[in-house]
Design a protein around this motif. Structure first.
Motif, mmCIF file in Angstrom:
data_model
loop_
_atom_site.group_PDB
_atom_site.id
_atom_site.type_symbol
_atom_site.label_atom_id
_atom_site.label_comp_id
_atom_site.label_asym_id
_atom_site.label_seq_id
_atom_site.Cartn_x
_atom_site.Cartn_y
_atom_site.Cartn_z
ATOM 1 N N ARG A 51 50.050 42.431 -31.665
ATOM 2 C CA ARG A 51 50.253 41.225 -32.481
ATOM 3 C C ARG A 51 50.180 39.981 -31.615
ATOM 4 O O ARG A 51 49.579 38.971 -32.005
ATOM 5 N N ALA A 52 50.825 40.102 -30.427
ATOM 6 C CA ALA A 52 50.807 38.951 -29.518
ATOM 7 C C ALA A 52 49.375 38.617 -29.125
ATOM 8 O O ALA A 52 48.967 37.457 -29.121
ATOM 9 N N GLN A 53 48.659 39.743 -28.830
ATOM 10 C CA GLN A 53 47.262 39.515 -28.450
ATOM 11 C C GLN A 53 46.485 38.876 -29.586
ATOM 12 O O GLN A 53 45.698 37.940 -29.387
ATOM 13 N N VAL A 54 46.753 39.433 -30.779
ATOM 14 C CA VAL A 54 46.050 38.891 -31.958
ATOM 15 C C VAL A 54 46.394 37.418 -32.132
ATOM 16 O O VAL A 54 45.517 36.585 -32.365
ATOM 17 N N ALA A 55 47.728 37.169 -31.964
ATOM 18 C CA ALA A 55 48.163 35.768 -32.112
ATOM 19 C C ALA A 55 47.465 34.913 -31.072
ATOM 20 O O ALA A 55 46.921 33.843 -31.382
ATOM 21 N N ASN A 56 47.480 35.454 -29.824
ATOM 22 C CA ASN A 56 46.792 34.744 -28.747
ATOM 23 C C ASN A 56 45.338 34.500 -29.105
ATOM 24 O O ASN A 56 44.830 33.388 -29.002
ATOM 25 N N LEU A 57 44.706 35.602 -29.530
ATOM 26 C CA LEU A 57 43.284 35.519 -29.848
ATOM 27 C C LEU A 57 43.028 34.542 -30.979
ATOM 28 O O LEU A 57 42.101 33.733 -30.923
ATOM 29 N N SER A 58 43.899 34.662 -32.012
ATOM 30 C CA SER A 58 43.596 33.799 -33.155
ATOM 31 C C SER A 58 43.848 32.341 -32.810
ATOM 32 O O SER A 58 43.136 31.456 -33.308
ATOM 33 N N SER A 59 44.859 32.119 -31.881
ATOM 34 C CA SER A 59 45.032 30.713 -31.478
ATOM 35 C C SER A 59 43.829 30.264 -30.663
ATOM 36 O O SER A 59 43.337 29.147 -30.797
ATOM 37 N N LEU A 60 43.336 31.249 -29.848
ATOM 38 C CA LEU A 60 42.135 30.967 -29.061
ATOM 39 C C LEU A 60 40.960 30.654 -29.982
ATOM 40 O O LEU A 60 40.218 29.690 -29.791
ATOM 41 N N LEU A 61 40.858 31.553 -31.012
ATOM 42 C CA LEU A 61 39.774 31.401 -31.992
ATOM 43 C C LEU A 61 39.858 30.045 -32.683
ATOM 44 O O LEU A 61 38.847 29.352 -32.876
ATOM 45 N N ALA A 62 41.123 29.707 -33.049
ATOM 46 C CA ALA A 62 41.329 28.425 -33.736
ATOM 47 C C ALA A 62 40.835 27.289 -32.851
ATOM 48 O O ALA A 62 40.102 26.403 -33.304
ATOM 49 N N ASP A 63 41.253 27.409 -31.555
ATOM 50 C CA ASP A 63 40.803 26.385 -30.599
ATOM 51 C C ASP A 63 39.283 26.323 -30.553
ATOM 52 O O ASP A 63 38.676 25.267 -30.649
ATOM 53 N N LEU A 64 38.736 27.575 -30.420
ATOM 54 C CA LEU A 64 37.290 27.669 -30.307
ATOM 55 C C LEU A 64 36.599 27.091 -31.528
ATOM 56 O O LEU A 64 35.651 26.297 -31.427
ATOM 57 N N SER A 65 37.119 27.504 -32.690
ATOM 58 C CA SER A 65 36.435 27.073 -33.910
ATOM 59 C C SER A 65 36.573 25.562 -34.087
ATOM 60 O O SER A 65 35.676 24.899 -34.590
ATOM 61 N N LYS A 66 37.757 25.040 -33.599
ATOM 62 C CA LYS A 66 37.903 23.582 -33.642
ATOM 63 C C LYS A 66 36.808 22.930 -32.804
ATOM 64 O O LYS A 66 36.149 21.988 -33.207
ATOM 65 N N LYS A 67 36.644 23.512 -31.614
ATOM 66 C CA LYS A 67 35.635 22.991 -30.703
ATOM 67 C C LYS A 67 34.241 23.139 -31.329
ATOM 68 O O LYS A 67 33.427 22.219 -31.320
ATOM 69 N N GLN A 68 34.047 24.373 -31.887
ATOM 70 C CA GLN A 68 32.752 24.646 -32.499
ATOM 71 C C GLN A 68 32.478 23.678 -33.628
ATOM 72 O O GLN A 68 31.363 23.192 -33.799
ATOM 73 N N GLU A 69 33.578 23.454 -34.403
ATOM 74 C CA GLU A 69 33.409 22.560 -35.548
ATOM 75 C C GLU A 69 32.920 21.196 -35.076
ATOM 76 O O GLU A 69 31.961 20.636 -35.612
ATOM 77 N N SER A 70 33.588 20.700 -34.011
ATOM 78 C CA SER A 70 33.159 19.385 -33.524
ATOM 79 C C SER A 70 31.744 19.462 -32.977
ATOM 80 O O SER A 70 30.929 18.569 -33.187
#
Ligand code: NAG
Ligand code: NAG
Ligand code: NAG
Ligand code: CA
Length: 344
Positions: A51-70
């Motif tokens: 779960r922690a990893q998933v949370a980590n990953l999804s926060s990472l993903l969120a970051d990434l997708s934010k970056k991607q979005e921009s």
């Protein structure tokens, strides 16, 4: 005192009884886990970590997708910009395409010039816009007439009107921008001045040479209300410089109402430095142009260019008395010639 002591003993007993009666409560034996329970525990640990990893990953993903979005937004912006560039390019392309035929035309002219220098016969000679028209050049614009030793004519840049009343017209004068002063001296009027795409005088020497064969003159005029009129004259000719470029005109036709050039028929050319008019006054200086002044004018097509608002106030404007009178300066004038024999 005793009573107190007693009660303390009683409390001790109660305490002891309670202590002995409930040994389990004091010494809890270690719970023995069943294998299933153990498995579940390990699983939960793993789950937690996952779960922690998933949370980590999804926060990472969120970051990434934010970056991607921009990034995406900037990509979209770039695409949009490219698209608008594309549209601009497209419109430029159509512009270029329309220019292309004209260019082609000019290239043909150059080839013609080259050919001309090899086979120089007077029948083939290109010495005005009507000969170009007969050789299938049908686009109005600037052409370079080749020099012709046989006719004694130098190379000459001309503007051909290939549309008006059948085309084939060589333009000898234009007033449309007011950017060129027509208050010029004899030499200037002899050689010509101005810009071939704007306001210009082709030059008396050239006009004389071009009118050695029977020639028609056409004057196209426009007023500030947008009305267009024309006047045409048969047998237009200019004599040579020795005869001061005397004007000859045949009969008038047209729709401008009244002729205003025949008053100038059979008079010679005057400029500010050469008073050849039929007047005590110096007409060229009064009317501020070079023209076949009589005494002085019935038209003053080489007068001063006045703009809307100023155009009704002056006697030295670009006038045609037979249409708008002596104090109305026209918005646009073109004088053009072609051979009498021309058949569109
Ligand atoms: C979560 O990310 C942090 C850094 O952001 C890292 O130190 C940590 O080890 C990560 N945990 C897992 C379970 O990947
Ligand atoms: C002008 O027109 C008249 C008849 O209206 C004719 O006799 C004469 O020949 C014409 N002049 C020219 C130069 O065409
Ligand atoms: C113009 O002048 C010439 C020479 O005088 C003359 O022969 C000719 O008939 C005149 N033109 C008109 C249309 O009157
Ligand atoms: Ca005079």
């Amino acid at each position: 005192m005793l009573k107190n002591h007693l009660s303390a003993v009683t409390w001790l007993c109660v305490f002891l009884v309670a202590f002995v009666g409930h040994p389990v409560w004091l010494q809890k034996p270690p719970k023995r886990k069943t294998p299933a329970q153990l498995k579940a525990a390990i699983c939960c640990e793993e789950m937690k970590e996952l779960r922690a990893q998933v949370a980590n990953l999804s926060s990472l993903l969120a970051d990434l997708s934010k970056k991607q979005e921009s990034d995406w937004v900037s990509v979209v912006m770039q695409v949009m910009e490219l698209e608008s560039n594309g549209k601009r390019m497209e419109s430029r392309l159509t512009d270029a395409e329309s220019k292309y035929s004209e260019m082609n035309n000019q290239i043909d002219i150059m080839q013609l010039q080259a050919a001309q220098t090899i086979t120089q016969t007077s029948a083939d000679a290109i010495y005005d816009c009507s000969s170009l028209y007969q050789k299938n050049y049908r686009i109005s614009g600037v052409y370079k007439l080749p020099p012709d030793e046989f006719l004694g004519s130098p190379e000459l840049e001309v503007f051909c009107d290939m549309e008006t009343a059948g085309g084939g017209w060589t333009i000898i004068q234009r007033r449309k921008s007011g950017l060129v002063s027509f208050y010029q001296n004899w030499k200037q009027y002899k050689q010509g001045f101005g810009s071939i795409r704007g306001d210009f005088w082709l030059g008396n020497e050239h006009i004389h040479r071009l009118t050695r064969q029977p020639t028609r003159l056409r004057v196209d005029m426009e007023d500030w209300e947008g009305n267009m009129r024309f006047a045409e004259y048969s047998h237009f000719a200019l004599s040579n410089e020795f005869n001061s470029y005397r004007l000859f005109l045949g009969n008038y036709s047209g729709n401008v109402g009244k002729d205003a050039l025949l008053y100038h028929n059979n008079t010679v050319f005057s400029t500010k430095d050469k008073d050849n008019d039929n007047c005590l006054d110096n007409c060229a200086q009064l009317r501020k142009g070079g023209y076949w002044y009589n005494c002085c004018t019935d038209s003053n097509l080489n007068g001063v260019y006045y703009r809307l608002g100023e155009h009704r106030k002056h006697l030295d404007g670009i006038t045609w008395y037979g249409w708008h009178g002596a104090t109305y300066s026209l918005k646009r004038v073109e004088m053009k010639i072609r051979p009498e024999a021309f058949k569109p």
